[in-house]
Design an enzyme around this catalytic site. Structure first.
Site, PDB file in Angstrom:
ATOM      1  N   CYS A  78      -9.967  -2.815 -11.206  1.00  0.00           N
ATOM      2  CA  CYS A  78     -11.025  -1.790 -11.221  1.00  0.00           C
ATOM      3  C   CYS A  78     -11.009  -1.015 -12.545  1.00  0.00           C
ATOM      4  O   CYS A  78     -11.362  -1.587 -13.566  1.00  0.00           O
ATOM      5  CB  CYS A  78     -10.904  -0.900  -9.986  1.00  0.00           C
ATOM      6  N   HIS A 174      -9.695  -3.836  -5.411  1.00  0.00           N
ATOM      7  CA  HIS A 174      -8.327  -3.301  -5.342  1.00  0.00           C
ATOM      8  C   HIS A 174      -7.432  -4.117  -4.418  1.00  0.00           C
ATOM      9  O   HIS A 174      -7.210  -3.709  -3.278  1.00  0.00           O
ATOM     10  CB  HIS A 174      -8.376  -1.867  -4.789  1.00  0.00           C
ATOM     11  N   GLU A 176      -4.406  -4.156  -4.370  1.00  0.00           N
ATOM     12  CA  GLU A 176      -3.218  -3.338  -4.059  1.00  0.00           C
ATOM     13  C   GLU A 176      -3.438  -2.432  -2.847  1.00  0.00           C
ATOM     14  O   GLU A 176      -2.498  -1.824  -2.346  1.00  0.00           O
ATOM     15  CB  GLU A 176      -2.794  -2.510  -5.285  1.00  0.00           C
TER      16      GLU A 176
END
Ligand code: GLN
Length: 194
Positions: A78, A174, A176
């Protein structure tokens, strides 16, 4: 092998947790000295203008560029993707300029500020559940950039959201923030194979 996570702003803790969950040695990078110790670098999501300003203030822009030119693998998510890219469609902001791509920030517009979608990723068997938060997409890419996943607008326009250029991996979304470690694993495998 040690993977540094740029920890100036944004969700670096989530990347650290995800890397640890796949048994990767990782730590926070804030200074050029920190950068020297790592074999690869993750650049998190957050606010790309803030990351760019802080990286300038801490003298990190040139050292990161240099490591990248020397072949160090990098993974930006991002805001991290924006920071890696050569240009944005908006005004000037500090960027590393190592990923040959022009990105449009906040490209999905206000009404779909944040959303989730299942993405087919080239090289992965099952789709990835992708979380987009005020996400960019890629407007233009250079000839060396390989598109691994895209989104299609209702009108039919297709925009890359996961790309690879040599040892650089970049996503608009994302990974993560989900429990799915496959993209981090893909990145780690690419470090090992270099
Ligand atoms: N909108 C942010 C930017 O332009 C990126 C958002 C994110 O990293 N989730 O920097």
């Amino acid at each position: 092998m040690t993977v540094g996570v740029l920890a100036l702003q944004g969700d670096f803790r989530e990347h650290i947790a995800m890397l640890r969950s796949i048994d990767v040695d990782t730590y926070e990078v804030r200074t050029p000295e920190d950068l020297e110790r790592c074999d690869a670098l993750v650049i998190p999501g957050g606010e790309s203008t803030t990351i760019g300003k802080l990286a300038t203030r801490y003298g990190l822009i040139e050292p990161i560029r240099q490591r990248c030119e020397d072949g160090m693998p990098m993974f930006g998510t991002c805001a991290g993707m924006i920071f890696l890219a050569t240009a944005t469609t908006g005004g000037f902001q500090p960027q590393l300029g190592v990923l040959d791509a022009a990105v449009e920030r906040n490209a999905f517009g206000r009404q779909v500020d944040s959303f989730e979608a299942d993405l087919t990723v080239s090289g992965l068997e099952d789709p990835i559940h992708a979380v987009f938060i005020r996400a960019p997409w890629i407007d233009k890419i250079g000839a060396d950039v390989e598109v691994l996943a895209s989104v299609t607008e209702p009108g039919g326009a297709v925009h890359p959201v996961l790309v690879r250029q040599g040892r650089i991996l970049a996503s608009s979304f994302h990974p993560e923030l989900t429990g799915d470690t496959r993209l981090h694993q893909l990145f780690v495998d690419s470090i090992a194979s270099g």
